[in-house]
Enzyme design. Structure first.
Site, PDB file in Angstrom:
ATOM      1  N   HIS A 451      39.328  42.136  46.290  1.00 44.35           N
ATOM      2  CA  HIS A 451      39.522  40.720  46.624  1.00 44.35           C
ATOM      3  C   HIS A 451      40.790  40.191  45.950  1.00 44.35           C
ATOM      4  CE1 HIS A 451      37.835  36.609  47.542  1.00 44.35           C
ATOM      5  NE2 HIS A 451      38.721  36.315  46.603  1.00 44.35           N
ATOM      6  N   GLU A 452      40.874  40.385  44.641  1.00 41.31           N
ATOM      7  CA  GLU A 452      42.028  39.843  43.912  1.00 41.31           C
ATOM      8  C   GLU A 452      43.316  40.557  44.311  1.00 41.31           C
ATOM      9  OE1 GLU A 452      41.803  37.114  42.451  1.00 41.31           O
ATOM     10  OE2 GLU A 452      39.626  37.022  42.348  1.00 41.31           O
TER      11      GLU A 452
HETATM   12 ZN    ZN Z   1      39.730  34.589  46.106  1.00 36.13          ZN
END
Ligand code: ZN
Ligand code: ADP
Ligand code: MG
Length: 640
Positions: A451-452
């Site tokens: 995600h990051e």
């Molecule tokens: Zn996010």
């Protein structure tokens, strides 16, 4: 922090630290007297005695020297015929004290009787004396009664009645803290990054210093200056600096204190405050958090009406009308909500000068950081300029907090100097909250890393996007991970490309999850909120949708506005806006997925590094992904 200067007048009125000092001195003195007297009484009633070892005691008994003893449990006191001493060269007396060991198995009783010693025994657990019992029963009640009387006196003093003499009365008055009167030693040198505001206030300082210069030509100086700015931008600091620079007394009250006060107290305090300020002129009266009482009476925000606020506000208005600038009193006030203020406050002759205290820009933040790191030993690697550019949106109070957190972080690892890494940690802590200890499964960590990394990679791949400063998968505050992007310099206007880039970047987390796992998690909630806000503003505010056109259809928002139930446009337009917002977001999501798909190798590399190191800095991110560094941050020119 009242600073007594020894000058008569302003420093002896109102809240007076000297009075409290006298109070404590008195208490201390009484205690001392008590100790002295009781020790005198004791020494008079009990003649001098010595403590002797138990075996010496037995020797004395057997030698027939002991006349009588009194036993309380195992401790024994008694008198002897000739003086005894615990050892050679030590004091001797006819009264002694000794402790019988609990393991002693001597037949003490027989020995004593054999040697004609009269034996007296006392109860080792004597019954509690009557006065102690009484105190236990009635003490708390008495305390409450006295406390109540004290409070009554206090509010009587606050009402302006003053202390009615007597000990209680006078202490009550000082405790009422009508306001603070002091001579701050703050100067403009303690305020940085808001030079425009300082420039405006220099005139005020000048007037307070040399009023004749201005009055000579019949000019008038503003009576009231209203400082408007977000919390922590330095309004209180500025007001104190004005007083400090001019070297005049500073009378301050915080309007928020009146809200809970008894009706009438606020107005009385204001009256008293102005009276004392006039007597001490030239002086500054500072009313902090003016919006707490100065709210417009028409907004309906104060349903039911608040008598106290109204009275206090009226009193301020009356006082401000009641003096002219020749008296040399200038009223400064601070608020963070100028929009809700009662128009009566803003009429000429009152707060007719308004000064906006802005958020500091990058250079301003650098200067503020310099001030707050003056007394912190900085390591050689510390780059305050970089920290300034990483801290966009922070105000003076935040920056002070940041410097303090960094110093604490350094102290925690027993270092002698504060390093850049301490500042990075502090920045993360201030922005996102403290680290949270969560036990995450390997799969969860990997999902967060993807995600990051999705956010970070899109920040890197899109030309013109804000540089990615840091990626981390350490849970902090509300978030499980973070990607920190910050502009090279403060931006004041945004192009459409940039905004689309922001949306695409914000969708990067979700895009990566979709790409890698085929499912999405709830982790993208705040991302989506941000995306919607930007996209909507593009459509309704900034005319970036060809279908909606160059119209500003933004709702008038803001808590100060009365609630509106009607939109300024038709249902069809509303539908069109929704459609356009959706179109922009979907286009950006497609773009995000496409970019990540074609850069899957970089994405995996970043995730791999993140899982290993938890946090990656700017250079590490660039090294891992093999992306060329963006244009370097222009250095901030040295202070003018
Ligand atoms: Zn996010
Ligand atoms: P406000 O009254 O606007 O809410 P304060 O004046 O109370 O903010 O600011 C809180 C603290 O933050 C100050 O005491 C000071 O240490 C720091 N600070 C705020 N603004 C500045 C500034 N411009 N320069 C230096 N320090 C600042
Ligand atoms: Mg303040």
């Amino acid at each position: 922090m009242p600073t007594p200067t020894g000058k008569p007048g302003p420093n002896t009125v109102g809240y007076n630290p000297m009075r409290w000092r006298r109070f404590w001195l008195l208490i201390f003195g009484l205690l001392l007297l008590n100790i002295v007297i009781s020790s005198i009484i004791q020494s008079a009633s009990t003649p001098a005695s010595v403590t002797i070892p138990y075996n010496l005691f037995l020797d004395e008994v057997n030698g027939g020297n002991v006349v009588n003893i009194t036993a309380t449990g195992d401790s024994i006191t008694g008198t002897t015929r000739s003086a005894v001493s615990p050892g050679a060269g030590q004091p001797s007396a006819k009264n002694f004290l000794t402790q019988r060991p609990s393991f002693a198995s001597d037949n003490l009783e027989t020995t004593l009787i054999k040697n004609n010693v009269s034996i007296l025994a006392e109860n080792p657990n004597p019954p509690t004396p009557l006065w102690e019992t009484l105190l236990l029963w009635f003490g708390p009640t008495l305390l409450i009664v006295f406390g109540f009387i004290y409070l009554m006196r206090r509010s009587a003093a606050a009402l302006g009645g003053g202390g009615s003499g007597g000990l209680l009365g006078r202490f009550g008055q000082s405790g009422a803290r009508l306001y603070n009167a002091e001579r701050p030693d703050t100067t403009f040198a303690d305020v940085a990054g808001i030079d425009e505001v300082k420039a405006e206030l220099v005139e005020i300082v000048d007037f307070l210093k040399t009023p004749e210069k201005y009055q000579r030509l019949g000019g008038t100086i503003p009576k009231g200056v209203l400082l408007i700015g977000a919390p922590g931008t330095g309004k209180t600091l500025l007001a104190r600096a004005v007083a400090g620079e001019a070297g005049v007394p500073f009378f301050s009250i915080s309007a928020s204190e009146f809200i809970e006060a008894i009706v009438g107290v606020g107005a009385a305090r204001v009256r008293d405050l102005f009276q004392k300020a006039r007597a001490a002129a030239p002086a500054i009266v500072f009313i902090d958090e003016l919006d707490a009482i100065g709210r417009s009476r028409s907004t309906g925000a104060r349903l039911g009406g608040n008598e106290e606020q109204e009275q206090t506000l009226n009193q301020i208005l009356t006082e401000m009308d009641g003096f002219d600038t020749h008296t040399g009193v200038i009223v400064l006030a601070a608020t963070n909500r100028a929009d809700v203020l009662d128009p009566a406050l803003l009429r000429p002759g009152r707060f007719d000068r308004r000064v906006t205290v802005p958020f500091p820009d990058r250079r301003g933040r650098l200067e503020i950081l310099r001030i707050h790191t003056r007394h912190i030993p900085l390591g050689p690697d510390v780059d305050l300029g970089l920290i300034a550019s990483l801290s966009a949106g922070m105000v003076g109070a935040d920056l002070r907090n940041l410097a303090n957190e960094a110093a604490l972080a350094a102290a925690r690892r027993d270092a002698n100097t504060v390093s850049q890494a301490d500042f990075s940690d502090a920045l993360e802590k201030v922005e996102l909250g403290s680290e949270r200890k969560l036990s995450l499964t390997q799969l969860d960590r990997e999902k967060i890393a993807y995600h990051e990394s999705g956010h970070a990679l899109l920040g890197l791949l899109q030309p013109g996007a804000d540089p990615v400063r840091r990626v981390s998968i350490i849970p902090r505050g509300q978030s499980l991970g973070a990607t920190v992007q910050s502009p090279v310099d403060d931006r004041f206007s945004y192009g459409e490309d940039y905004l689309r880039g922001r949306i695409t970047g914000a969708l990067g987390g979700r895009a990566a999850e979709e790409l890698v796992y085929g499912v999405v998690t709830t982790g993208a909630e705040s991302d989506l909120r941000q995306v919607t806000v930007i996209a909507r503003q593009m459509v309704v505010k900034w005319g970036m949708s060809p279908k909606v056109g160059v119209l500003s259809l933004a709702d008038d928002e803001g808590p100060g506005q009365p609630l509106s139930f009607s939109r300024p446009y038709s249902e069809e337009t509303a539908a069109l806006i929704d459609e356009e917002v959706r179109r922009i977001c979907e286009e950006c999501l497609r773009q995000a997925v496409a970019l990540l798909t074609s850069n899957r190798d970089k994405l995996d590399a970043l995730v791999h590094a993140l899982l290993e190191h938890d946090t990656l800095g700017e250079t590490e991110i660039l090294a891992v992904t093999g992306i060329a560094a963006p244009a370097t941050v222009p250095a901030i020119p040295q202070p003018r």
